[in-house]
Write a protein that holds these residues in place. Structure first.
Motif, PDB file in Angstrom:
ATOM      1  N   GLU A 171      13.899  -9.900 -25.668  1.00 52.56           N
ATOM      2  CA  GLU A 171      15.333  -9.875 -25.981  1.00 52.56           C
ATOM      3  C   GLU A 171      16.004  -8.616 -25.445  1.00 52.56           C
ATOM      4  O   GLU A 171      17.147  -8.658 -24.978  1.00 52.56           O
ATOM      5  N   SER A 172      15.282  -7.495 -25.485  1.00 50.09           N
ATOM      6  CA  SER A 172      15.874  -6.216 -25.094  1.00 50.09           C
ATOM      7  C   SER A 172      15.787  -5.957 -23.596  1.00 50.09           C
ATOM      8  O   SER A 172      16.376  -5.002 -23.094  1.00 50.09           O
ATOM      9  N   ILE A 185       5.392 -25.169 -25.851  1.00 47.74           N
ATOM     10  CA  ILE A 185       6.658 -24.468 -25.652  1.00 47.74           C
ATOM     11  C   ILE A 185       7.819 -25.108 -26.411  1.00 47.74           C
ATOM     12  O   ILE A 185       8.761 -24.421 -26.820  1.00 47.74           O
ATOM     13  N   GLY A 186       7.751 -26.404 -26.646  1.00 49.95           N
ATOM     14  CA  GLY A 186       8.812 -27.057 -27.417  1.00 49.95           C
ATOM     15  C   GLY A 186       8.881 -26.516 -28.834  1.00 49.95           C
ATOM     16  O   GLY A 186       9.954 -26.167 -29.345  1.00 49.95           O
ATOM     17  N   VAL A 187       7.719 -26.438 -29.488  1.00 49.16           N
ATOM     18  CA  VAL A 187       7.641 -25.876 -30.844  1.00 49.16           C
ATOM     19  C   VAL A 187       8.024 -24.408 -30.819  1.00 49.16           C
ATOM     20  O   VAL A 187       8.713 -23.908 -31.718  1.00 49.16           O
ATOM     21  N   GLU A 188       7.604 -23.711 -29.770  1.00 44.03           N
ATOM     22  CA  GLU A 188       7.895 -22.281 -29.632  1.00 44.03           C
ATOM     23  C   GLU A 188       9.409 -22.048 -29.596  1.00 44.03           C
ATOM     24  O   GLU A 188       9.937 -21.160 -30.277  1.00 44.03           O
ATOM     25  N   LEU A 189      10.120 -22.830 -28.799  1.00 41.18           N
ATOM     26  CA  LEU A 189      11.566 -22.637 -28.671  1.00 41.18           C
ATOM     27  C   LEU A 189      12.301 -22.998 -29.961  1.00 41.18           C
ATOM     28  O   LEU A 189      13.326 -22.411 -30.286  1.00 41.18           O
ATOM     29  N   GLN A 190      11.773 -23.968 -30.704  1.00 37.45           N
ATOM     30  CA  GLN A 190      12.365 -24.284 -32.004  1.00 37.45           C
ATOM     31  C   GLN A 190      12.232 -23.090 -32.946  1.00 37.45           C
ATOM     32  O   GLN A 190      13.147 -22.763 -33.697  1.00 37.45           O
ATOM     33  N   GLN A 193      14.868 -20.424 -31.946  1.00 38.76           N
ATOM     34  CA  GLN A 193      16.184 -20.985 -31.633  1.00 38.76           C
ATOM     35  C   GLN A 193      17.340 -20.033 -31.931  1.00 38.76           C
ATOM     36  O   GLN A 193      18.451 -20.227 -31.441  1.00 38.76           O
ATOM     37  N   GLN A 194      17.095 -18.999 -32.721  1.00 37.42           N
ATOM     38  CA  GLN A 194      18.146 -18.022 -32.994  1.00 37.42           C
ATOM     39  C   GLN A 194      18.246 -16.952 -31.905  1.00 37.42           C
ATOM     40  O   GLN A 194      19.088 -16.064 -31.980  1.00 37.42           O
ATOM     41  N   THR A 195      17.401 -17.026 -30.898  1.00 34.48           N
ATOM     42  CA  THR A 195      17.414 -16.047 -29.815  1.00 34.48           C
ATOM     43  C   THR A 195      18.209 -16.575 -28.624  1.00 34.48           C
ATOM     44  O   THR A 195      18.732 -17.690 -28.652  1.00 34.48           O
ATOM     45  N   ASN A 196      18.274 -15.778 -27.570  1.00 35.63           N
ATOM     46  CA  ASN A 196      18.952 -16.186 -26.334  1.00 35.63           C
ATOM     47  C   ASN A 196      17.944 -16.608 -25.265  1.00 35.63           C
ATOM     48  O   ASN A 196      18.133 -16.340 -24.083  1.00 35.63           O
TER      49      ASN A 196
END
Length: 268
Positions: A171-172, A185-190, A193-196
């Protein structure tokens, strides 16, 4: 009914109960660090259908504490807390264990997509080969199988961070990408989901990475039953049906066939 007959019937009932208990196989699994319901269901169904195919009665239980792969291999090698695990191991580790022979994920686990910050999409869209990726910094834990693979291919990897630290670094902008299996990766992105974060466009890392069931050599008999059962459900088509049921949409969801592949050699 005489007392002797009652005692005889009680003895027979106890003997039968003992025999049934003895015939049951307790399969103790490591508690997963992260919950992935689809993968857990897939593994459970393979185990239950395979053992059922050879008329083996099993009970599946989980150890109370989560384990990473290094800890799992250690426990299996000493035949301690767990009975079996599904892993991708280099030969020097796998030689201390016994394993089944049918790949569990049909090689799909070796396809890696990259989680990146969404503002970096143009930079990653221009990447077409390993040389262009090498100056960028990946995050991965040292105990994970990808760490050694990435390092063996000359990529820069920070393996010192815990999961929260990896997310923060991405993020930084202190790290550039986080490779994850196409299966996970699907579960990972869920979870993120509050990130960019998004998946890097167009590219995919790929290397040979087959998963098998591993057991202690002291559990060779359980391995043989599982192998026989897997062979049977493979021949019947049930194993293929299970795979398609759980992962058949992964190819379409992430357009894997349309991505530019950057091939990596395995750590061996």
């Amino acid at each position: 009914m005489t007392t002797i007959w009652r005692l005889l019937l009680l003895f027979l009932a106890l003997h039968c109960s003992y025999a049934i208990a003895q015939s049951q196989i307790v399969i103790q699994l490591a508690k997963p660090i992260y919950t992935d319901a689809v993968k857990q269901q897939y593994i459970h169904k393979i185990l239950t259908k395979s053992f059922a195919a050879v008329n083996a009665d099993i009970i599946i239980r989980y150890d109370s504490q989560p384990m990473n792969d290094k800890r799992i291999v250690e426990q299996l090698s000493h035949n301690k807390a767990i009975t079996l695990a599904w892993l991708s191991l280099p030969s020097q580790l796998s030689n201390t264990l016994v394993k089944t022979t049918i790949p569990i994920y049909k090689g799909l686990h070796g396809k890696r997509l990259l989680i990146i910050h969404k503002k970096e999409q143009l930079k990653f869209k221009a990447i077409k080969n390993l040389e262009q990726l090498r100056p960028l910094l990946a995050v991965q834990q040292q105990s994970w199988s990808d760490y050694d693979v990435l390092k063996a291919n000359g990529l820069s990897v920070n393996g010192e961070l815990d999961y929260a630290g990896m997310v923060k670094a991405l993020e930084s902008g202190l790290a550039d990408y986080f490779p994850r299996s196409a299966l996970a990766i699907g579960v990972e992105l869920q979870r993120l989901q509050q990130t960019n974060f998004v998946i890097a466009p167009d590219i995919m890392l790929q290397y040979p990475n087959d998963y098998y069931f591993y057991l202690s050599k002291e559990n060779q008999n359980i391995r043989d039953l599982l192998e026989q059962g897997m062979q049977k459900i493979q021949q019947s088509g049930e194993l293929e049906q299970l795979y398609l049921q759980h992962f058949g949409d992964v190819e379409k969801q992430f357009s894997l066939s349309q991505r530019h592949i950057i091939n990596l050699k395995n750590r061996e």
